[in-house]
Scaffold this motif. Structure first.
Motif, PDB file in Angstrom:
ATOM      1  N   SER A  20     -20.111 -99.749 -30.857  1.00  0.00           N
ATOM      2  CA  SER A  20     -18.723 -99.384 -30.853  1.00  0.00           C
ATOM      3  C   SER A  20     -17.754-100.147 -29.934  1.00  0.00           C
ATOM      4  O   SER A  20     -18.256-100.824 -29.074  1.00  0.00           O
ATOM      5  CB  SER A  20     -18.644 -97.977 -30.145  1.00  0.00           C
ATOM      6  N   PRO A  21     -16.482-100.448 -30.180  1.00  0.00           N
ATOM      7  CA  PRO A  21     -15.705-101.292 -29.449  1.00  0.00           C
ATOM      8  C   PRO A  21     -15.153-100.401 -28.323  1.00  0.00           C
ATOM      9  O   PRO A  21     -14.869-100.953 -27.200  1.00  0.00           O
ATOM     10  CB  PRO A  21     -14.398-101.486 -30.157  1.00  0.00           C
ATOM     11  N   ALA A  22     -15.409 -98.956 -28.230  1.00  0.00           N
ATOM     12  CA  ALA A  22     -15.132 -98.015 -26.904  1.00  0.00           C
ATOM     13  C   ALA A  22     -15.995 -98.599 -25.683  1.00  0.00           C
ATOM     14  O   ALA A  22     -17.288 -98.982 -26.013  1.00  0.00           O
ATOM     15  CB  ALA A  22     -15.318 -96.796 -27.426  1.00  0.00           C
ATOM     16  N   THR A  23     -15.602 -98.563 -24.529  1.00  0.00           N
ATOM     17  CA  THR A  23     -16.049 -98.647 -23.464  1.00  0.00           C
ATOM     18  C   THR A  23     -16.517 -97.362 -22.457  1.00  0.00           C
ATOM     19  O   THR A  23     -17.474 -97.887 -21.738  1.00  0.00           O
ATOM     20  CB  THR A  23     -15.316 -99.654 -22.622  1.00  0.00           C
ATOM     21  N   ASN A  40     -15.049 -89.055 -16.361  1.00  0.00           N
ATOM     22  CA  ASN A  40     -13.580 -88.852 -16.727  1.00  0.00           C
ATOM     23  C   ASN A  40     -13.648 -87.677 -17.940  1.00  0.00           C
ATOM     24  O   ASN A  40     -14.609 -87.848 -18.760  1.00  0.00           O
ATOM     25  CB  ASN A  40     -13.293 -90.114 -17.319  1.00  0.00           C
ATOM     26  N   ARG A  41     -12.773 -86.754 -17.956  1.00  0.00           N
ATOM     27  CA  ARG A  41     -12.349 -85.929 -18.732  1.00  0.00           C
ATOM     28  C   ARG A  41     -11.456 -86.394 -20.014  1.00  0.00           C
ATOM     29  O   ARG A  41     -10.529 -86.998 -19.524  1.00  0.00           O
ATOM     30  CB  ARG A  41     -11.637 -84.635 -18.202  1.00  0.00           C
ATOM     31  N   ILE A  42     -11.936 -86.216 -21.226  1.00  0.00           N
ATOM     32  CA  ILE A  42     -11.116 -87.016 -22.358  1.00  0.00           C
ATOM     33  C   ILE A  42     -11.081 -85.976 -23.420  1.00  0.00           C
ATOM     34  O   ILE A  42     -11.875 -85.196 -23.789  1.00  0.00           O
ATOM     35  CB  ILE A  42     -12.279 -87.980 -22.901  1.00  0.00           C
ATOM     36  N   ILE A  43      -9.913 -85.862 -23.913  1.00  0.00           N
ATOM     37  CA  ILE A  43      -9.327 -84.748 -24.946  1.00  0.00           C
ATOM     38  C   ILE A  43      -9.900 -85.364 -26.358  1.00  0.00           C
ATOM     39  O   ILE A  43      -9.548 -86.774 -26.563  1.00  0.00           O
ATOM     40  CB  ILE A  43      -7.853 -84.466 -24.859  1.00  0.00           C
ATOM     41  N   ASP A  44     -10.562 -84.902 -27.241  1.00  0.00           N
ATOM     42  CA  ASP A  44     -11.033 -85.516 -28.703  1.00  0.00           C
ATOM     43  C   ASP A  44     -10.246 -84.875 -29.501  1.00  0.00           C
ATOM     44  O   ASP A  44     -10.393 -83.731 -30.040  1.00  0.00           O
ATOM     45  CB  ASP A  44     -12.366 -84.926 -28.526  1.00  0.00           C
ATOM     46  N   PHE A  45      -9.436 -85.903 -30.029  1.00  0.00           N
ATOM     47  CA  PHE A  45      -8.479 -85.614 -31.565  1.00  0.00           C
ATOM     48  C   PHE A  45      -9.279 -85.959 -32.753  1.00  0.00           C
ATOM     49  O   PHE A  45      -8.553 -86.266 -33.819  1.00  0.00           O
ATOM     50  CB  PHE A  45      -7.156 -86.082 -31.104  1.00  0.00           C
ATOM     51  N   ALA A  46     -10.493 -86.875 -32.421  1.00  0.00           N
ATOM     52  CA  ALA A  46     -11.349 -87.405 -33.461  1.00  0.00           C
ATOM     53  C   ALA A  46     -12.450 -86.495 -34.108  1.00  0.00           C
ATOM     54  O   ALA A  46     -12.703 -86.694 -35.348  1.00  0.00           O
ATOM     55  CB  ALA A  46     -11.816 -88.746 -32.923  1.00  0.00           C
ATOM     56  N   GLY A  47     -12.944 -85.694 -33.243  1.00  0.00           N
ATOM     57  CA  GLY A  47     -13.973 -84.831 -33.865  1.00  0.00           C
ATOM     58  C   GLY A  47     -15.115 -85.453 -34.324  1.00  0.00           C
ATOM     59  O   GLY A  47     -15.435 -84.899 -35.628  1.00  0.00           O
ATOM     60  N   ARG A 380      -5.928 -93.524 -25.348  1.00  0.00           N
ATOM     61  CA  ARG A 380      -7.528 -93.880 -24.769  1.00  0.00           C
ATOM     62  C   ARG A 380      -7.322 -93.984 -23.414  1.00  0.00           C
ATOM     63  O   ARG A 380      -7.952 -93.352 -22.540  1.00  0.00           O
ATOM     64  CB  ARG A 380      -8.256 -94.733 -25.539  1.00  0.00           C
ATOM     65  N   GLU A 381      -6.493 -94.724 -22.784  1.00  0.00           N
ATOM     66  CA  GLU A 381      -5.999 -95.162 -21.530  1.00  0.00           C
ATOM     67  C   GLU A 381      -5.869 -93.770 -20.736  1.00  0.00           C
ATOM     68  O   GLU A 381      -5.957 -93.597 -19.424  1.00  0.00           O
ATOM     69  CB  GLU A 381      -5.211 -96.043 -21.228  1.00  0.00           C
ATOM     70  N   LYS A 382      -4.902 -92.827 -21.458  1.00  0.00           N
ATOM     71  CA  LYS A 382      -4.483 -91.742 -20.874  1.00  0.00           C
ATOM     72  C   LYS A 382      -5.447 -90.398 -20.909  1.00  0.00           C
ATOM     73  O   LYS A 382      -5.156 -89.314 -20.704  1.00  0.00           O
ATOM     74  CB  LYS A 382      -3.039 -91.498 -21.277  1.00  0.00           C
ATOM     75  N   GLY A 383      -6.521 -90.719 -21.498  1.00  0.00           N
ATOM     76  CA  GLY A 383      -7.687 -89.823 -21.570  1.00  0.00           C
ATOM     77  C   GLY A 383      -7.795 -88.813 -23.111  1.00  0.00           C
ATOM     78  O   GLY A 383      -7.851 -87.885 -22.908  1.00  0.00           O
ATOM     79  N   LEU A 384      -7.177 -89.589 -24.096  1.00  0.00           N
ATOM     80  CA  LEU A 384      -7.291 -88.885 -25.563  1.00  0.00           C
ATOM     81  C   LEU A 384      -7.748 -89.987 -26.576  1.00  0.00           C
ATOM     82  O   LEU A 384      -7.582 -91.066 -26.660  1.00  0.00           O
ATOM     83  CB  LEU A 384      -5.784 -88.649 -25.750  1.00  0.00           C
ATOM     84  N   VAL A 385      -8.730 -89.375 -27.139  1.00  0.00           N
ATOM     85  CA  VAL A 385      -9.445 -90.141 -28.216  1.00  0.00           C
ATOM     86  C   VAL A 385      -8.534 -89.794 -29.647  1.00  0.00           C
ATOM     87  O   VAL A 385      -8.371 -88.804 -29.860  1.00  0.00           O
ATOM     88  CB  VAL A 385     -10.912 -89.545 -28.483  1.00  0.00           C
ATOM     89  N   ALA A 418       4.115 -89.047 -24.780  1.00  0.00           N
ATOM     90  CA  ALA A 418       4.446 -90.141 -23.701  1.00  0.00           C
ATOM     91  C   ALA A 418       4.101 -91.376 -24.075  1.00  0.00           C
ATOM     92  O   ALA A 418       4.979 -92.408 -23.517  1.00  0.00           O
ATOM     93  CB  ALA A 418       3.582 -89.768 -22.425  1.00  0.00           C
ATOM     94  N   CYS A 419       3.051 -91.833 -24.688  1.00  0.00           N
ATOM     95  CA  CYS A 419       2.869 -93.094 -25.292  1.00  0.00           C
ATOM     96  C   CYS A 419       3.847 -93.573 -26.337  1.00  0.00           C
ATOM     97  O   CYS A 419       4.174 -94.831 -26.227  1.00  0.00           O
ATOM     98  CB  CYS A 419       1.301 -92.953 -26.036  1.00  0.00           C
TER      99      CYS A 419
END
Length: 426
Positions: A20-23, A40-47, A380-385, A418-419
């Motif tokens: 994966s390119p994700a870090t 870190n807390r991340i919101i998942d819009f990819a499921g 992703r930098e702001k905590g959203l996939v 915001a992005c």
């Protein structure tokens, strides 16, 4: 281990084609939230790419899996069958809108389901050819790579693909392919490349998945059904990404009323456990000989338990209604963005299978893949996939759990807004 340590191991030991390119590395998850190895807390819009329609670790599914682990983990159902397999088959036969009485085989992945659907179609018709569509995606095995309507990155490095696979245009009016163009293209394929009497199946997604979340119209699907009937060709509908409630129906094809001969499904079928299914008309599914379909792990007892639990959740929590409501919320927000931002265009949704295109020019519908990538990166930098897709790499698709809490949904949508503001002023 933290993200940095895990990335070092990934670089050293994971094949680059599979890495994966994700870090960030997932440590735990719940419904629409993931926490990474650094906390870190991340919101998942990819499921999980459309696998988690009822959310990460739904309690009912987790309990069903735990209960099954105390009974049987594996026997290979062709050696010693078990209740879960036949109960899943019974449920899917009752719920899947194929012509006539449905019969079922279970497999491990969407690609494996498509492979077996083609095998079944060839056995049932005695024909070889398969017709697929531009922009379609069916998997990463050799047969499904040949069937995909997009080369990169799936088939670029792997040499010759299996033969007897032919292509027709998928109707995407936004990109200049009308329904009439698509039907004429399909008829031309049957005239010039794939002789109807040698064609076993036409395979299509009622809503393109990787191809950009473009839905085929009811009239197009009806016309393809008529063409299949005219020539004795089987209609295979790929519901791997669009199925199990994503569009507000259990299967997207139900919006049209068209009945296929075979439907394939996977992804959200078991809320993260590996399973897929081929459901077809009984005479079609029974065409091949004994022990001709299956595999060591197909229809695992644990995955079957998860599937049965998912189907109970659909009934108890009214997941289809929630999918429709989620789609309406997304559509409303997208419409605002299309008005407010020069780069947002062609907003669309069928239930919660929702998307918009990122463009450089709305008048010319010019795709902007670079800006699309920048939007996903900044989110992703702001905590959203956030995921992109599409033949031109400029579609933002939304596959968050249908069960997402409204405050988490709004928080994620606010991040995207915001992005967009930041990138539009960059």
């Amino acid at each position: 281990m933290n993200n940095a340590q895990l990335n070092e191991l990934k670089t050293r030991y994971v094949a680059s084609g599979a890495a994966s390119p994700a870090t960030q590395f997932a440590e735990r998850a719940e419904n629409a939230l993931i926490w990474d190895a650094d906390g870190n807390r991340i919101i998942d819009f990819a499921g999980g790419i459309g696998v988690l329609n009822v959310g990460h670790r739904h309690p009912k599914v987790v309990q069903a899996v735990k209960d099954q682990l105390d009974k049987v983990m594996h026997t290979c159902q062709t050696v010693m069958p078990y209740e879960g397999y036949v109960k899943v088959a019974e449920k899917l036969s009752q719920l899947t809108p194929v012509r006539g009485h449905g019969k079922v085989m279970l497999a491990n992945s969407g690609a494996e389901a498509l492979e077996n659907a083609v095998k079944v179609a060839r056995a049932a018709t005695g024909r070889d050819n398969v017709i697929c569509f531009t922009g379609g995606y069916h998997g990463r095995t050799f047969m499904t790579m040949a069937m995909n309507g997009k080369v990169a990155p799936y088939a670029t490095d792997f040499g010759s693909m299996p033969g007897n696979v032919f292509r027709a245009p998928y109707p995407v009016p936004y990109h200049g392919v009308s329904e009439e163009d698509a039907l004429n293209g399909l008829k031309m394929t049957l005239k010039t490349d794939a002789n109807p009497r040698d064609t076993a199946a036409i395979v299509l997604e009622p809503v393109l998945g990787e191809g950009g979340f473009y839905a085929a119209s009811t009239s197009f699907l009806e016309a393809v059904r008529e063409i299949c009937d005219e020539h004795g060709i089987l209609l295979i509908v790929d519901e791997v990404q669009s199925g199990f409630g994503r569009t507000g129906k259990l299967f997207a094809i139900e919006h049209s009323g068209v009945e296929p001969d075979i439907i394939t499904m996977a992804k959200s079928m078991a809320d993260g456990m590996p399973i897929s299914a081929v459901v077809g008309t009984d005479k079609v599914m029974d065409a091949s000989g004994g022990n001709s379909l299956g595999g060591t792990y197909t229809g695992s007892p644990v995955s079957c338990a998860a599937t049965l639990a998912v189907l109970e959740v659909f009934e108890e929590e009214k997941i289809l209604e929630k999918s429709q409501a989620l789609g309406d919320k997304l559509g409303e927000r997208f419409a605002k963005w299309q008005q407010d931002f020069a780069c947002v265009d062609n907003v669309r949704h069928l239930g919660a299978m929702a998307a918009f295109d990122v463009v450089a020019d709305k008048t010319k519908h010019t795709p902007d893949a670079e800006l699309t990538g920048a939007l996903c990166k900044k989110a992703r930098e702001k905590g959203l996939v956030l995921l992109s897709c599409g033949l031109y790499g400029n579609t933002i698709r939304f596959l968050m759990p249908v069960t997402i809490e409204d405050d988490i949904l709004q928080e994620g949508l606010d991040i995207i807004e915001a992005c967009l503001k930041e990138l539009s002023h960059a």
